[in-house]
Design a protein around this motif. Structure first.
Motif, short mmCIF file in Angstrom:
data_model
loop_
_atom_site.label_atom_id
_atom_site.label_comp_id
_atom_site.label_asym_id
_atom_site.label_seq_id
_atom_site.Cartn_x
_atom_site.Cartn_y
_atom_site.Cartn_z
N LEU A 483 -5.02 9.00 -4.41
CA LEU A 483 -4.72 7.69 -4.99
C LEU A 483 -3.38 7.17 -4.47
CD1 LEU A 483 -5.90 8.15 -8.68
CD2 LEU A 483 -6.99 6.80 -6.89
N GLY A 484 -2.48 8.09 -4.14
CA GLY A 484 -1.24 7.67 -3.50
C GLY A 484 -1.50 7.02 -2.15
N LYS A 485 -2.48 7.55 -1.42
CA LYS A 485 -2.88 6.93 -0.16
C LYS A 485 -3.45 5.53 -0.40
CE LYS A 485 -2.63 10.32 3.10
NZ LYS A 485 -2.05 10.19 4.45
N VAL A 486 -4.25 5.42 -1.46
CA VAL A 486 -4.83 4.12 -1.80
C VAL A 486 -3.73 3.13 -2.19
CG1 VAL A 486 -6.32 2.91 -3.44
CG2 VAL A 486 -7.03 5.12 -2.49
N LEU A 487 -2.76 3.63 -2.94
CA LEU A 487 -1.70 2.76 -3.43
C LEU A 487 -0.87 2.18 -2.29
CD1 LEU A 487 -0.43 1.73 -6.06
CD2 LEU A 487 1.05 3.75 -6.04
N GLY A 488 -0.59 2.97 -1.28
CA GLY A 488 0.16 2.48 -0.14
C GLY A 488 1.66 2.49 -0.38
N GLU A 489 2.39 2.00 0.61
CA GLU A 489 3.85 1.99 0.57
C GLU A 489 4.37 0.88 -0.35
OE1 GLU A 489 5.95 4.18 2.09
OE2 GLU A 489 4.09 5.25 2.51
N PRO A 490 5.57 1.06 -0.94
CA PRO A 490 6.13 0.04 -1.83
C PRO A 490 6.31 -1.32 -1.16
CG PRO A 490 7.31 2.11 -2.09
CD PRO A 490 6.40 2.28 -0.91
N ASP A 491 6.51 -1.33 0.15
CA ASP A 491 6.75 -2.60 0.86
C ASP A 491 5.49 -3.12 1.55
OD1 ASP A 491 6.52 -0.64 2.75
OD2 ASP A 491 8.37 -1.14 3.84
N ALA A 492 4.32 -2.67 1.06
CA ALA A 492 3.06 -3.03 1.75
C ALA A 492 2.50 -4.38 1.32
CB ALA A 492 2.02 -1.94 1.53
#
Length: 541
Positions: A483-492
């Motif tokens: 789910l972290g991969k799904v969430l992506g980077e904070p600046d995405a």
């Protein structure tokens, strides 16, 4: 090239950012600092843990009688506290109702043959010491250690992902798992096993960061870009690895299953060491770590674990009345007595008896209605019934007058949606670990396999779904990382918003599913029709 101090986390953390892995220096590759929100990370972890504690505390003493295998361990714990070893009780059908009524002195002083080490029962005994020989007393330790497991998982996933948010996500998911919920509310041993295993793995993760940071400091101190083909510093004394060995020994002191997890993670930890030296520029010499790192790792993990395991038998060793405690006196010429001395030789003989029981004809020929082959555990093919009161007439004991009949059950069932999504996540984790060489995903994969595969070799005897309680934290870990991969980077940007929506939907779905299953996890009076709605497959009945 001159080595410099480790760059800030944002400068060198490889998360698919523009800077390529090959552009990083050895020091940067070895240095991956934790998030800077240390205080906030602890606040979040403790808040989730306390919320889970409150959820699990409500109705902890219901039912007030011994359920399922509580007929063994709370009684063993009670006499363990009295004598230092377990003693015999009358038949459960006779004595269990007496215990529920508060009559707790029906045990004898005759030693009992028990087939699990004593640590888990010592922990149950602590609850009985505090609150008495009653349902709250023998279940309270399971509650505490079940919630501590959740806390460890949050912190472990935070370290793996370098994200407080992903760690919190893992904690929330585990908080809403039905099997974890039930096992934190029943006086069995497996919840304690899960805690010590997760704590040991967490220590190995800290050791990985500690040893790599030490290797990076070695390069910085000598102002060299890398090891230039040399093996590098010899790291014998590693406190976190020693702590892991201590905890693995305590895990085995609850149940022997911990030995498989110890072996698997010892090898994974050694692989991390070899990989670190490769990153540092040791080249072919990094493989010398099989011996030079492997020997101290063996001493820190296996030898220390053996010592802490033997320490869990201190009550049996310090007394003279336990089962087989006098074996050495009766067999003074035995080789084991000459080599180990009387007490340890007797303990070795006792372990041979336990091993024979676990592999003997009696257990192989045993049958149980809730036998669940491990092949079906990850899909919840056969949850276990912990307790049931069937055929409650309409209008009695809270059963609605409009109902045909009611029942009360405690089902050792996971939250279905969570387990099934976690299974998909494990497949994805295997791809990320092997296909993209993302080392983080190896932790849940190795954790699940080492807690699951060994059961296939003893599947010719009854197996129970609740054994999978040691698997749950690792499968939840895999789901959180995915789910972290799904969430992506904070600046995405918009990508992050979409990922946040998906993650929020997953949490909402898991929470709703847990709420739906709640009545059959907590001994609530429900109608037969309401129970059937929660039995999604024929194998669940």
């Amino acid at each position: 090239m001159t080595a410099t101090a480790p760059a800030p986390a944002s400068a060198h953390r490889h998360r698919g950012a523009a800077r390529r892995l090959k552009d990083l220096s050895a020091v940067e590759l070895l240095s991956d600092p934790m998030p800077t929100d240390r205080l906030w990370g602890w606040i979040v972890a403790i808040a989730i843990t306390l919320t889970a504690f409150g959820m699990r505390l409500v109705g902890l003493a219901t039912p007030k009688y011994l359920v399922f295998d509580e007929t063994y361990y709370p009684k063993d714990a009670w006499t363990l506290r009295q004598f230092g070893y377990e003693t015999e009780w009358p038949d459960g059908d006779i004595v269990n109702p007496q215990i529920a009524a508060g009559i707790t002195d029906q045990y004898s002083d005759q030693a009992s043959f028990v087939v699990h080490p004593p640590l888990g029962k010592w922990l149950i005994a602590a609850g009985e010491q505090l609150f008495g020989m009653n349902a709250f007393g023998w279940r309270f330790p399971s509650l505490v250690f079940g919630c501590l497991t959740l806390l460890v998982v949050i912190r472990l996933v935070r370290r793996l992902s370098r994200s407080t948010m992903i760690g919190a996500l893992a904690g929330i998911l585990l908080m809403f798992d039905g099997l974890s919920f039930v096992m934190a509310r029943i006086g069995l041993l497996d919840g304690f096993l899960a805690f010590f295993l997760m704590a040991a793995v967490a220590c190995l993760l800290i050791d990985r960061d500690w040893s790599r940071a030490r290797l990076a400091r070695h390069l910085v101190a000598r102002r060299i870009p890398d090891l230039q083909g040399q093996y590098g510093p010899w790291q014998w004394l590693r406190p976190w690895r020693i702590a892991a060995g201590l905890l693995f020994g305590l895990a085995c002191g609850v149940k022997w299953n911990g030995l498989y997890v110890l072996a698997a993670f010892a090898l994974l930890s050694l692989a991390w060491d070899i990989g670190a030296r490769k990153l540092a520029g040791a080249g072919i010499n990094s493989w010398r770590g099989l011996i030079l790192d492997g020997v101290p790792a063996f001493l820190s993990l296996v030898v220390v674990a053996l010592g802490s395991y033997i320490a869990t038998w201190s009550g049996w060793l310090a007394t003279t009345g336990g089962h087989s405690r006098d074996w050495a006196e009766q067999n003074p010429d035995a080789t084991s007595v000459r080599l180990l001395g009387g007490p340890l030789a007797s303990l070795w003989h006792y372990h041979r008896e336990i091993f024979s029981f676990h592999n003997g004809e009696y257990i192989r020929n045993a049958e149980h209605p809730y036998d669940a082959h491990p092949m079906g555990w990850l899909v919840m093919a056969r949850p276990i019934g912990i307790d049931a009161v069937n055929d409650i007439p309409a209008g009695q004991d809270g059963c609605p007058t409009t109902a045909e009949r009611c029942l009360q059950v405690i089902s050792g069932s996971g939250t279905p949606v969570l387990w099934w999504m976690a299974l998909v996540a494990l497949v994805c984790a295997a791809f990320f670990w092997i296909g993209t060489r993302d080392w983080r995903f190896g932790v849940p994969i190795v954790g699940v396999l080492s807690n699951w595969i060994p059961w296939f070799f003893v599947a010719d005897r009854p197996q129970f779904f609740f054994y999978a309680i040691t698997i749950v934290p690792f499968s939840v870990m895999a789901l959180a990382l995915c789910l972290g991969k799904v969430l992506g980077e904070p600046d995405a940007g918009e990508r992050r918003k979409l990922g946040g929506f998906v993650v929020g939907a997953v949490l909402a779905l898991v929470g709703a599913n847990f709420t739906f299953m709640y009545p059959i996890l907590t001994d609530r009076v429900i109608t037969y029709q309401q129970w059937i709605l929660r039995m999604w497959f024929a194998s669940w009945i």
